[in-house]
Design an enzyme around this catalytic site. Structure first.
Site, PDB file in Angstrom:
ATOM      1  N   CYS A  54       0.772  -1.202   0.059  1.00  0.00           N
ATOM      2  CA  CYS A  54       0.000  -0.059  -0.039  1.00  0.00           C
ATOM      3  C   CYS A  54       0.929   1.043  -0.064  1.00  0.00           C
ATOM      4  CB  CYS A  54      -0.953  -0.056   1.268  1.00  0.00           C
ATOM      5  SG  CYS A  54      -2.108  -1.382   1.213  1.00  0.00           S
ATOM      6  N   GLU A  56       0.719   3.918   2.073  1.00  0.00           N
ATOM      7  CA  GLU A  56       1.071   4.239   3.362  1.00  0.00           C
ATOM      8  C   GLU A  56       2.381   3.214   3.807  1.00  0.00           C
ATOM      9  OE1 GLU A  56      -3.442   4.654   2.892  1.00  0.00           O
ATOM     10  OE2 GLU A  56      -1.750   3.150   2.117  1.00  0.00           O
TER      11      GLU A  56
END
Length: 134
Positions: A54, A56
């Site tokens: 991801c 993040e």
């Protein structure tokens, strides 16, 4: 401290570098540490779906490599006008390096759509202080 427009711009640039051929859902992140350093990341998919990263996760990895340990604020920019918040796994990853008052912004390429603290995003969370230390 960088302004929110600059963080959105950096996150959108990261999003534009994402590798998302399977979901067609590119995401970019810009995070600011407690020392004012900025790190960005994008999502990177894989044909074996669980092996992807991801945005993040990518930004946090860059932060740790750069010596950062505390996220002060994080900007997430998704591919559409809809609010794009961190997935459950990323909420926990953010939690590992944040304080309850870390600010999480969900944005489109132009503006903030939703602002919350980490405590609002992940209430009653589990973190390092919940582990018994030997």
């Amino acid at each position: 401290m960088p302004d929110i427009k600059e963080l959105i711009r950096l996150a959108a640039e990261a999003r534009d570098m994402a590798y998302a051929p399977y979901s067609n859902h590119p995401v970019g992140v810009a995070l600011v540490t407690d020392t004012g350093d900025i790190y960005t990341g994008c999502n990177i998919e894989n044909a074996a779906y669980p092996l992807g990263n991801c945005a993040e996760q990518s930004a946090i990895s860059a932060m740790v490599l750069g010596g950062g340990r505390v996220i002060r604020e994080i900007v997430v920019v998704g591919p559409t006008e809809a609010v794009c918040t961190p997935c459950g796994g990323c909420r926990q990853r953010i939690r590992e390096f944040s304080t309850p008052d870390t600010i999480v912004y969900s944005c489109n390429s132009e503006r903030v759509l939703l602002t919350m603290t980490l405590d609002e995003l992940l209430p009653h969370s589990f973190g390092p202080e919940n582990l018994n230390k030997l």
